[in-house]
Design a protein around this motif. Structure first.
Motif, mmCIF file in Angstrom:
data_model
loop_
_atom_site.group_PDB
_atom_site.id
_atom_site.type_symbol
_atom_site.label_atom_id
_atom_site.label_comp_id
_atom_site.label_asym_id
_atom_site.label_seq_id
_atom_site.Cartn_x
_atom_site.Cartn_y
_atom_site.Cartn_z
ATOM 1 N N ARG A 34 48.746 48.346 44.038
ATOM 2 C CA ARG A 34 47.937 47.380 44.793
ATOM 3 C C ARG A 34 47.888 46.059 44.046
ATOM 4 O O ARG A 34 47.815 46.041 42.813
ATOM 5 C CB ARG A 34 46.499 47.880 44.939
ATOM 6 N N PRO A 35 47.884 44.942 44.767
ATOM 7 C CA PRO A 35 47.842 43.643 44.085
ATOM 8 C C PRO A 35 46.641 43.489 43.148
ATOM 9 O O PRO A 35 46.772 42.937 42.056
ATOM 10 C CB PRO A 35 47.786 42.644 45.237
ATOM 11 N N ARG A 36 45.481 43.993 43.546
ATOM 12 C CA ARG A 36 44.309 43.833 42.681
ATOM 13 C C ARG A 36 44.354 44.758 41.468
ATOM 14 O O ARG A 36 43.650 44.535 40.491
ATOM 15 C CB ARG A 36 43.019 44.050 43.474
ATOM 16 N N ASN A 37 45.177 45.823 41.508
ATOM 17 C CA ASN A 37 45.293 46.756 40.385
ATOM 18 C C ASN A 37 46.536 46.508 39.547
ATOM 19 O O ASN A 37 46.769 47.220 38.575
ATOM 20 C CB ASN A 37 45.330 48.202 40.888
ATOM 21 N N LYS A 59 47.484 44.100 37.442
ATOM 22 C CA LYS A 59 47.249 43.716 36.044
ATOM 23 C C LYS A 59 46.862 44.935 35.206
ATOM 24 O O LYS A 59 47.407 45.167 34.124
ATOM 25 C CB LYS A 59 46.154 42.651 35.982
ATOM 26 N N SER A 93 47.467 48.067 35.903
ATOM 27 C CA SER A 93 48.596 48.994 35.845
ATOM 28 C C SER A 93 49.603 48.557 34.792
ATOM 29 O O SER A 93 50.131 49.391 34.050
ATOM 30 C CB SER A 93 49.287 49.073 37.207
ATOM 31 N N ILE A 116 40.257 47.940 33.517
ATOM 32 C CA ILE A 116 40.543 47.071 34.660
ATOM 33 C C ILE A 116 40.811 47.897 35.920
ATOM 34 O O ILE A 116 40.332 47.567 37.005
ATOM 35 C CB ILE A 116 41.741 46.141 34.350
ATOM 36 N N ARG A 140 37.330 49.664 37.025
ATOM 37 C CA ARG A 140 36.099 48.899 36.842
ATOM 38 C C ARG A 140 35.126 49.074 38.000
ATOM 39 O O ARG A 140 33.930 49.001 37.814
ATOM 40 C CB ARG A 140 36.410 47.434 36.601
ATOM 41 N N GLY A 141 35.608 49.320 39.189
ATOM 42 C CA GLY A 141 34.716 49.540 40.325
ATOM 43 C C GLY A 141 33.989 50.867 40.251
ATOM 44 O O GLY A 141 32.895 51.022 40.769
#
Length: 169
Positions: A92-95, A97, A99, A127, A130-131
Motif C-alpha cells: 500500500r502507498p501509505r505502508n 516507507k 515496508s 511505521i 502505528r495505527g
C-alpha cells in the motif's frame, strides 16, 4: 391424555428461550472463532517468529536466530491473513516507507549487521503498525503487572505521546 402432548412435555417459554440462546451461541462461536488450519498454523508461526527473534536478541544478537525469527514471523502473517492480503498490506502507498525499512532491515540482518538491521526493522515495524499500536498499548495498560510498569513517570510520558489517554471511539 387426549390432547396429544403430555403437559410436562409441552414447550414452555423458558425452554424455547434456552433453545434459541443455545442456537444463537453456537452460531456466534462458529462465526467468531472459526479458525481454519492455515490460520492456526499462521498464528503458531508468528508466535515462533517472535520467540526466535527474542531469543536471538537475548543470545547476544545472534544473526541466525534473528533471521529465522523474521522469516517465521513473515510466514506466519502470510498464513494468517493470506498471501494476497499480505502483499497488499506491504505494498500500500501509505505502508511503503515502513515496508522498505522493515525489509531493508531484514536484509541487513541477514548480511550480518544485526544492530543496524534491528533498528531499521523496528522503525519499519512501528511505521507499519502505528495505527494498531495505541490499541495494543491501551490493552497493555490494563494488564495487572505490566500496567504498573507502564505507569512509571518516564515510561508513561512516552506512552502518552504514542497512545493518548483517551482513544477516539
Amino acid at each position: 391424555s387426549g390432547r396429544g402432548v403430555e403437559p410436562s412435555r409441552r414447550p414452555t417459554l423458558a425452554t424455547s428461550h434456552t433453545k434459541q440462546r443455545r442456537e444463537s451461541l453456537a452460531r456466534f462461536d462458529h462465526m467468531a472463532f472459526a479458525l481454519n488450519d492455515n490460520k492456526k498454523i499462521g498464528i503458531g508461526l508468528t508466535a515462533a517468529g517472535c520467540f526466535f527473534t527474542t531469543v536471538g536478541v537475548l543470545f547476544f544478537l545472534d544473526r541466525g536466530l534473528i533471521s529465522m525469527g523474521n522469516l517465521l514471523f513473515l510466514s506466519g502473517v502470510s498464513m494468517t491473513i493470506g498471501p494476497y492480503p499480505t502483499v497488499r498490506f506491504f505494498t500500500r502507498p501509505r505502508n511503503l516507507k515502513g515496508s522498505l525499512f522493515f525489509f531493508g532491515g531484514l536484509a541487513v540482518v541477514i548480511i550480518g549487521w544485526v544492530i543496524v538491521g534491528l533498528l531499521l526493522e523496528g522503525y519499519g515495524f512501528v511505521i507499519l503498525f502505528r495505527g494498531f499500536l495505541p490499541t495494543v498499548l491501551m490493552f497493555l495498560k490494563r494488564t495487572p503487572y505490566l500496567g504498573r510498569a507502564l505507569d512509571l513517570p518516564g515510561v508513561k510520558s512516552v506512552i502518552n505521546k504514542i497512545a493518548p489517554a483517551q482513544l477516539p471511539v
